[in-house]
Design a protein around this motif. Sequence first.
Motif, short mmCIF file in Angstrom:
data_model
loop_
_atom_site.label_atom_id
_atom_site.label_comp_id
_atom_site.label_asym_id
_atom_site.label_seq_id
_atom_site.Cartn_x
_atom_site.Cartn_y
_atom_site.Cartn_z
N GLU A 54 1.10 -1.33 0.08
CA GLU A 54 -0.15 0.06 0.25
C GLU A 54 0.89 1.41 -0.20
O GLU A 54 1.65 1.22 0.73
CB GLU A 54 -0.71 -0.05 0.88
CG GLU A 54 -1.76 1.27 1.81
CD GLU A 54 -2.74 0.88 2.26
OE1 GLU A 54 -3.65 0.53 2.61
OE2 GLU A 54 -2.23 1.50 3.85
N THR A 60 -2.50 4.11 -4.46
CA THR A 60 -2.04 2.75 -4.57
C THR A 60 -2.48 1.52 -3.66
O THR A 60 -1.83 2.01 -2.83
CB THR A 60 -1.22 2.06 -5.68
OG1 THR A 60 0.05 3.17 -4.06
CG2 THR A 60 -0.89 3.60 -6.75
N THR A 62 -1.29 -3.04 -4.05
CA THR A 62 -1.21 -4.75 -4.67
C THR A 62 -2.28 -5.80 -4.44
O THR A 62 -2.76 -5.79 -2.72
CB THR A 62 -0.14 -5.58 -4.23
OG1 THR A 62 0.67 -4.09 -4.70
CG2 THR A 62 0.08 -6.35 -5.45
#
Length: 125
Positions: A54, A60, A62
């Motif tokens: 993060e 953003t 994953t």
Amino acid sequence: MTRQEMERQAVGLILKQIFDSQQLSTPIYCAEVTSEEVASELAHILPLLYIWNEAWPAGTFTLSVNGALLGYLMEALVPREDESFKFIFESVTAALSTAVRDSVIEVCEKAGMPPSLLFADGGGA
């Protein structure tokens, strides 16, 4: 029924099984995952769907699918030796990644909070 129809049906059945289970379909933020190598080492204890990497406030993160666990779940329907296993695995992984990522983004945007807070215990989606 053709092989392609059977594969599509298997993908649908596996996705239904996953989305019918809150435990399987809810991602969990896993701070201990810092790389794909670490994720591979921890695969035996990670949930099916996990969030890591993060970067907040950039927004953003994953989202990963635990391939070891997905393969195990799939074996109840499709033996690993079956020539369709890889195609079905990849199709389920792609569908899960897209649907769950979109859901996580939507929840985070509505709450104005990062995945690490909203999905810390798997309670977000």
